[in-house]
Design a protein around this motif. Structure first.
Motif, mmCIF file in Angstrom:
data_model
loop_
_atom_site.group_PDB
_atom_site.id
_atom_site.type_symbol
_atom_site.label_atom_id
_atom_site.label_comp_id
_atom_site.label_asym_id
_atom_site.label_seq_id
_atom_site.Cartn_x
_atom_site.Cartn_y
_atom_site.Cartn_z
ATOM 1 N N ALA A 334 -41.157 -5.561 14.020
ATOM 2 C CA ALA A 334 -41.982 -4.349 14.066
ATOM 3 C C ALA A 334 -42.588 -4.062 12.692
ATOM 4 N N ALA A 335 -41.779 -4.233 11.657
ATOM 5 C CA ALA A 335 -42.278 -4.035 10.292
ATOM 6 C C ALA A 335 -43.376 -5.049 9.974
ATOM 7 N N GLY A 336 -43.193 -6.288 10.413
ATOM 8 C CA GLY A 336 -44.200 -7.321 10.183
ATOM 9 C C GLY A 336 -45.506 -7.023 10.887
ATOM 10 N N THR A 337 -45.427 -6.509 12.099
ATOM 11 C CA THR A 337 -46.629 -6.149 12.848
ATOM 12 C C THR A 337 -47.433 -5.087 12.107
ATOM 13 N N LEU A 338 -46.746 -4.072 11.612
ATOM 14 C CA LEU A 338 -47.436 -3.019 10.857
ATOM 15 C C LEU A 338 -48.150 -3.586 9.637
ATOM 16 N N LEU A 339 -47.481 -4.484 8.941
ATOM 17 C CA LEU A 339 -48.052 -5.082 7.735
ATOM 18 C C LEU A 339 -49.341 -5.844 8.059
ATOM 19 N N PHE A 340 -49.310 -6.657 9.098
ATOM 20 C CA PHE A 340 -50.479 -7.459 9.472
ATOM 21 C C PHE A 340 -51.615 -6.592 10.003
ATOM 22 N N MET A 341 -51.263 -5.486 10.636
ATOM 23 C CA MET A 341 -52.292 -4.597 11.172
ATOM 24 C C MET A 341 -52.991 -3.797 10.070
ATOM 25 N N ILE A 342 -52.230 -3.383 9.066
ATOM 26 C CA ILE A 342 -52.748 -2.438 8.075
ATOM 27 C C ILE A 342 -53.468 -3.123 6.917
ATOM 28 N N ILE A 343 -52.922 -4.241 6.410
ATOM 29 C CA ILE A 343 -53.515 -4.840 5.198
ATOM 30 C C ILE A 343 -53.841 -6.325 5.375
ATOM 31 N N PRO A 344 -54.545 -6.715 6.446
ATOM 32 C CA PRO A 344 -54.867 -8.149 6.612
ATOM 33 C C PRO A 344 -55.771 -8.691 5.507
#
Length: 453
Positions: A334-344
């Protein structure tokens, strides 16, 4: 004999104590993979594409090394749980011998098949430069021919992990990663009197890190006492032990080899659209390792716990380990998903991304990351299947996810444009998750429901 902690320590504390060292070392592994690519990207996008073309074969090395190690790990953990010490020892020694045999095969592949592989991968698009081809051959030949350090070191790691000792495997991995990071700029750009090898220098740094880590692992095994013994004196091949190792090991090897096949064919699909898409896919796999590697570190901690308690017929601890493993894995994803969504964009710029890379890569990272959380559950169920000696179930799920669904979906979506190809990932993961849940229920009813307490 004192009771093994895998049968007595509170499960949450046990999972954390056994997983955190592996998670930490996996994060370092991810860091050195990314640092490796960052240094290579300084040579230009062609250099990064070359490494991406060779990446499937690098993954195949990992598949055979780790897959065999998983089979050894599962067998040792089960035999220790059953109090069959001699058989656990034989499993550990067989793991070392099998790793050497496997390396010889890969070295021969590196010598005779590197050039045909790279030429085959690059065919179909006239935009693929000669530099990409030459650098891909240089990189792949080195990592294949000198891969013995990786095979032998992984075998020691998995055997020691099966005893509940996660410290030394962590040190082995850390040592290899740190040496690689230090040597990368020296061999790529040429410092301290070392010639500038370019892309080949990245491969040289990688194999030197693996070899020196292996040397240290041999030293530790000779000097320290573990719950299994690595005594090659008087060694005799036991077909029963080999069969037991590969009952879990072959599905694991095939399962991880499927990822290599997946990337190979995805590269072929993407290179027909643009070589930049191949570069983006390679960068994605480097970045996603920061999310997936901690989960794989978690599985290294929970697999021997599951295997031990299955062997000891302790149903309550086995169920609790599965449940908490899923919760931990889901949280990481879940943390990884947020990271990829917010700062690609920021993630891609780590690799000196061009405008074309950003245009293709930003929607790619956001779309693919949708599959992270479903993957967490599937990975933990797969670990459970491997731990109880039912690795074929994990194989079925991986084959379904990555070959039967993902590749055909990617090919069909490619006709709509490169942006749509990435949706194949969440589509495949969602279908695989549903099937894995039904498989878990079936295995639980047949193997676990009536198990012990």
């Amino acid at each position: 004999m004192a009771e093994n902690k895998m049968g007595t320590m509170p499960v949450t504390k046990l999972i954390l104590s056994m997983s955190l060292p592996a998670i930490f070392s996996m994060l370092i592994q991810s860091l050195y993979n990314i640092v490796d690519s960052i240094f290579v990207s300084a040579l230009g996008e062609d250099a990064l594409t070359a490494v991406s073309l060779a990446y499937p074969m690098q993954m195949l090395i990992v598949a055979f090394a780790v897959g065999t190690g998983v089979g050894v790990n599962s067998l040792i953990a089960r035999r220790l749980g059953e109090k069959r010490q001699e058989e656990a020892n034989h499993a550990a020694v067989h793991g070392i011998v099998l790793s050497i045999i496997t390396w010889v095969i890969f070295a021969l592949i590196g010598i005779f098949f590197t050039k045909p592989f790279i030429l085959g991968m690059a065919s179909g698009n006239n935009d693929v430069s000669q530099n990409i081809i030459n650098w891909g051959i240089d990189y792949m030949s080195v990592v294949m021919i000198f891969s013995f350090g990786a095979f032998i070191c992984v075998s020691f790691e998995k055997s020691i992990q099966a005893t509940g000792n996660m410290f030394y495997p962590m040190i082995f991995q850390l040592l290899g990663a740190i040496i690689n990071i230090i040597l990368d700029p020296i061999f790529i750009f040429g410092y301290f009197g070392v010639p500038a090898f370019g892309v080949k220098g990245a491969a040289i740094a990688t194999v030197l890190g693996q070899i020196l880590s292996m040397v240290y692992a041999v030293y530790v095994v000779c000097k320290k006492d573990f719950a299994v013994k690595f005594n090659l004196k008087g060694f005799k091949f036991r077909l029963k032990t080999v069969k037991d190792i590969y009952a879990v090991g072959i599905p694991s090897i095939v399962m991880q080899s499927i990822a290599s096949v997946l990337i190979t064919f995805l590269n072929k699909i993407l290179i027909l659209l643009t070589p930049t898409a191949v570069t983006v896919l390679g960068v994605y796999f480097k970045l996603q390792s920061f999310v997936f590697m901690p989960v794989f570190g978690l599985t290294q901690g929970v697999m021997p716990i599951m295997g031990y308690n299955f062997g000891a017929k302790n149903k309550a601890r086995l169920k609790e380990t599965v449940k908490k493993g899923v919760i931990f894995a889901f949280s990481i994803m879940a943390a990884g998903t947020l990271l990829f969504m917010i700062i690609p964009k920021q993630l891609l710029m780590i690799f000196n991304a061009s405008k074309d890379m950003l245009k293709i890569g930003i929607p790619a990272l956001r779309t693919i990351s949708i599959n992270f959380m479903p993957a967490a559950i599937g990975i933990m169920f797969g670990t459970f299947f491997q731990a109880i000696g039912k690795g074929v179930y994990s194989l079925i799920i991986s084959f379904l996810r990555q070959i039967i669904i993902l590749l055909p979906a990617a090919k069909i979506l490619s006709y709509l444009g490169v942006t749509y190809v990435w949706y194949a990932f969440p589509i495949a993961e969602s279908v695989a998750l549903v099937v894995s849940i039904f498989m878990y229920i079936s295995v639980y009813n047949k193997k676990i429901r009536t198990l012990g307490n």
